[in-house]
Design an enzyme around this catalytic site. Structure first.
Site, PDB file in Angstrom:
ATOM      1  N   GLU A 171      -7.123   1.280  -4.638  1.00 29.79           N
ATOM      2  CA  GLU A 171      -7.785   1.836  -3.451  1.00 29.79           C
ATOM      3  C   GLU A 171      -8.861   2.823  -3.904  1.00 29.79           C
ATOM      4  O   GLU A 171      -8.580   3.929  -4.324  1.00 29.79           O
ATOM      5  CB  GLU A 171      -6.781   2.535  -2.529  1.00 29.79           C
ATOM      6  CG  GLU A 171      -7.424   2.972  -1.222  1.00 29.79           C
ATOM      7  CD  GLU A 171      -6.473   3.679  -0.279  1.00 29.79           C
ATOM      8  OE1 GLU A 171      -6.769   3.744   0.928  1.00 29.79           O
ATOM      9  OE2 GLU A 171      -5.432   4.184  -0.738  1.00 29.79           O
ATOM     10  N   HIS A 186       1.325   4.955  -2.473  1.00 27.61           N
ATOM     11  CA  HIS A 186       0.842   5.730  -3.621  1.00 27.61           C
ATOM     12  C   HIS A 186       1.958   6.348  -4.436  1.00 27.61           C
ATOM     13  O   HIS A 186       1.774   6.629  -5.628  1.00 27.61           O
ATOM     14  CB  HIS A 186      -0.098   6.837  -3.132  1.00 27.61           C
ATOM     15  CG  HIS A 186      -1.322   6.315  -2.453  1.00 27.61           C
ATOM     16  ND1 HIS A 186      -2.423   5.858  -3.147  1.00 27.61           N
ATOM     17  CD2 HIS A 186      -1.612   6.156  -1.140  1.00 27.61           C
ATOM     18  CE1 HIS A 186      -3.346   5.444  -2.286  1.00 27.61           C
ATOM     19  NE2 HIS A 186      -2.877   5.607  -1.067  1.00 27.61           N
ATOM     20  N   ALA A 236      -8.787  11.471   2.935  1.00 29.41           N
ATOM     21  CA  ALA A 236      -8.326  12.426   1.933  1.00 29.41           C
ATOM     22  C   ALA A 236      -8.712  12.026   0.515  1.00 29.41           C
ATOM     23  O   ALA A 236      -8.315  12.673  -0.451  1.00 29.41           O
ATOM     24  CB  ALA A 236      -6.809  12.579   2.026  1.00 29.41           C
ATOM     25  N   HIS A 259       0.863  -1.183   0.000  1.00 30.03           N
ATOM     26  CA  HIS A 259       0.000   0.000   0.000  1.00 30.03           C
ATOM     27  C   HIS A 259       0.898   1.232   0.000  1.00 30.03           C
ATOM     28  O   HIS A 259       1.336   1.715   1.040  1.00 30.03           O
ATOM     29  CB  HIS A 259      -0.916  -0.001   1.222  1.00 30.03           C
ATOM     30  CG  HIS A 259      -1.960   1.069   1.192  1.00 30.03           C
ATOM     31  ND1 HIS A 259      -3.115   0.999   1.944  1.00 30.03           N
ATOM     32  CD2 HIS A 259      -2.052   2.231   0.518  1.00 30.03           C
ATOM     33  CE1 HIS A 259      -3.856   2.075   1.727  1.00 30.03           C
ATOM     34  NE2 HIS A 259      -3.209   2.852   0.854  1.00 30.03           N
ATOM     35  N   ASP A 288       1.752   3.491   3.121  1.00 26.62           N
ATOM     36  CA  ASP A 288       0.730   4.417   2.622  1.00 26.62           C
ATOM     37  C   ASP A 288       1.395   5.742   2.230  1.00 26.62           C
ATOM     38  O   ASP A 288       0.843   6.830   2.439  1.00 26.62           O
ATOM     39  CB  ASP A 288      -0.368   4.642   3.657  1.00 26.62           C
ATOM     40  CG  ASP A 288      -1.633   5.271   3.057  1.00 26.62           C
ATOM     41  OD1 ASP A 288      -1.727   5.334   1.815  1.00 26.62           O
ATOM     42  OD2 ASP A 288      -2.504   5.705   3.826  1.00 26.62           O
TER      43      ASP A 288
END
Length: 389
Positions: free
Chosen positions: A124, A56, A135, A54, A269
């Site tokens: 996600e 981004h 967010a 996970h 994350d």
């Protein structure tokens, strides 16, 4: 090539040994006294490569940017924190942005690249709950749809391997069941679901929870919520952001007490702001974000946490040295547990004959000394890098 150390993590313990690497695999584990050794790492710890399922982005790049150059740079340089396998993670945005993003990841996978191995895509959203969106851009949140997901998977050429969705909005758990039947791990997150809905989702195939504590219904003595389900359902995997800021150190400890050594998964994350130059202008899902002195990324002008700048090796350190999590439990959360959640623990997550030669050499302070990705040395201090083994 043969490397050795007096501290190799295998069979649940450190012991002196040699690792023989042939092509991309660990061929065998040899006695420490083996003479023909190419690199001697002395007392440095050698552990399995880390899997971040996970994340981004980093280095100013976000998965949703959909550019090959940025993705390639990210994969080549993220090894510096011990990451050898990764799931680039999308964030909720409009369909055309998501289709372009997943198509870009598929293109890079198929064309070839250097660095951490892209195992697939973590999708996600956009199938999230508005109240627990965090967010995630509210204008792009959508109802779960098998047909639409099939379109995304077609754009990704089958590379979506993990999805975060809100189970209470998945009518009859149709998308959950479809994903499970087609090799996509389902994780519950950004959700207001109650405990009973979480149990039903797990019974219909959901295997994990996305960043437990964050973006989900909290634990209460009479309303356990998703957090209670993460604690109670022992066979369910659970991600945790181990920076000590998304969740209190005591909460990190409680999470691993509940999940035991085999079901917790450390994730970063991380956002594009990780390793990016300070003072830059950055966005997440089209919304402005800023990084505070505590290292957390927030939606600009708000207290809403958008993500982290956590490094995996530092997450391991925080779990062990600050949260008091047993070393084996914390290391499993970086290695074999995410591999098992994805169904690839027959080749990833362990130092064992026949497994991929994904290895991290750690100093005592958890800084990374060297990294091998599938038999290629991709990072090293004071030793040559980039040679095929």
């Amino acid at each position: 090539m043969i490397i050795r150390s007096r501290k190799i993590w295998a069979a649940g313990q450190f012991f002196p040994a040699c690792i023989e690497i042939s092509k991309s695999r660990i061929r065998r584990i040899l006695p420490y006294q083996t003479e023909a050794v190419d690199i001697d790492f002395a007392d440095r710890r050698i552990v399995p490569g880390f899997l971040d399922i996970h994340t981004h982005g980093a280095y100013g790049y976000d998965t949703n940017d959909g550019t090959e150059e940025g993705l390639r740079y990210w994969m080549e340089h993220i090894v510096q924190e011990g990451v050898t396998s990764i799931l680039p993670t999308t964030v909720t945005q409009m369909p055309e942005v998501l289709r372009r993003a997943v198509a870009n990841v598929a293109s890079v996978i198929e064309q070839g690249y250097r660095g951490a191995q892209i195992l697939g895509i973590h999708f996600e959203g956009p199938y999230l709950d508005m109240e627990k969106k965090g967010a995630q851009p509210p204008e792009a949140i959508a109802r779960p749809s098998v047909r639409q997901f099939q379109e995304y998977q077609e754009a990704a050429r089958g590379w979506i391997r993990y999805i975060t969705l809100s189970p209470e909005h998945d009518t009859d758990f149709a998308l959950t069941r479809y994903c499970c039947e087609n090799g996509v791990t389902v994780s519950m997150g950004h959700s207001s679901a109650d405990y009973e809905t979480a149990v039903m989702a797990a019974a219909n195939g959901a295997r994990s929870m996305t960043h437990v504590y964050n973006g989900m219904s909290p634990f209460g003595s009479r309303s356990p919520g998703l957090v209670g389900a993460a604690f109670r359902l022992r066979d369910l995997y659970g991600e945790i952001i181990g920076d000590g800021r998304h969740s209190h150190l005591a909460a990190l400890y409680a999470f691993f007490q509940a999940k035991g050594p085999d079901r917790g998964i450390l994730v970063t994350d991380s956002l594009r702001v990780k390793y990016a130059r300070p003072g830059g202008h950055y966005q997440l899902g089209g919304h402005d974000i800023e990084v505070g002195p505590d290292g957390l990324a927030r939606l600009a002008g708000t207290d809403t946490i958008a993500g982290s700048t956590l490094q995996m090796n530092q997450g391991l350190r925080i779990l062990v040295e600050e949260a008091g999590v047993p070393f084996e439990t914390a290391l499993n959360a970086c290695t074999v547990n995410p591999a098992a959640c994805l169904g690839i623990d027959d080749k990833k997550g362990r130092i064992c004959a026949g497994y991929d030669a994904d290895l991290v050499v750690l100093e005592d302070d958890y800084s990374v000394y060297a990294v091998f990705c599938r038999g290629t040395q991709m990072y090293g201090k004071g030793i040559s890098t980039g040679g095929s083994i």
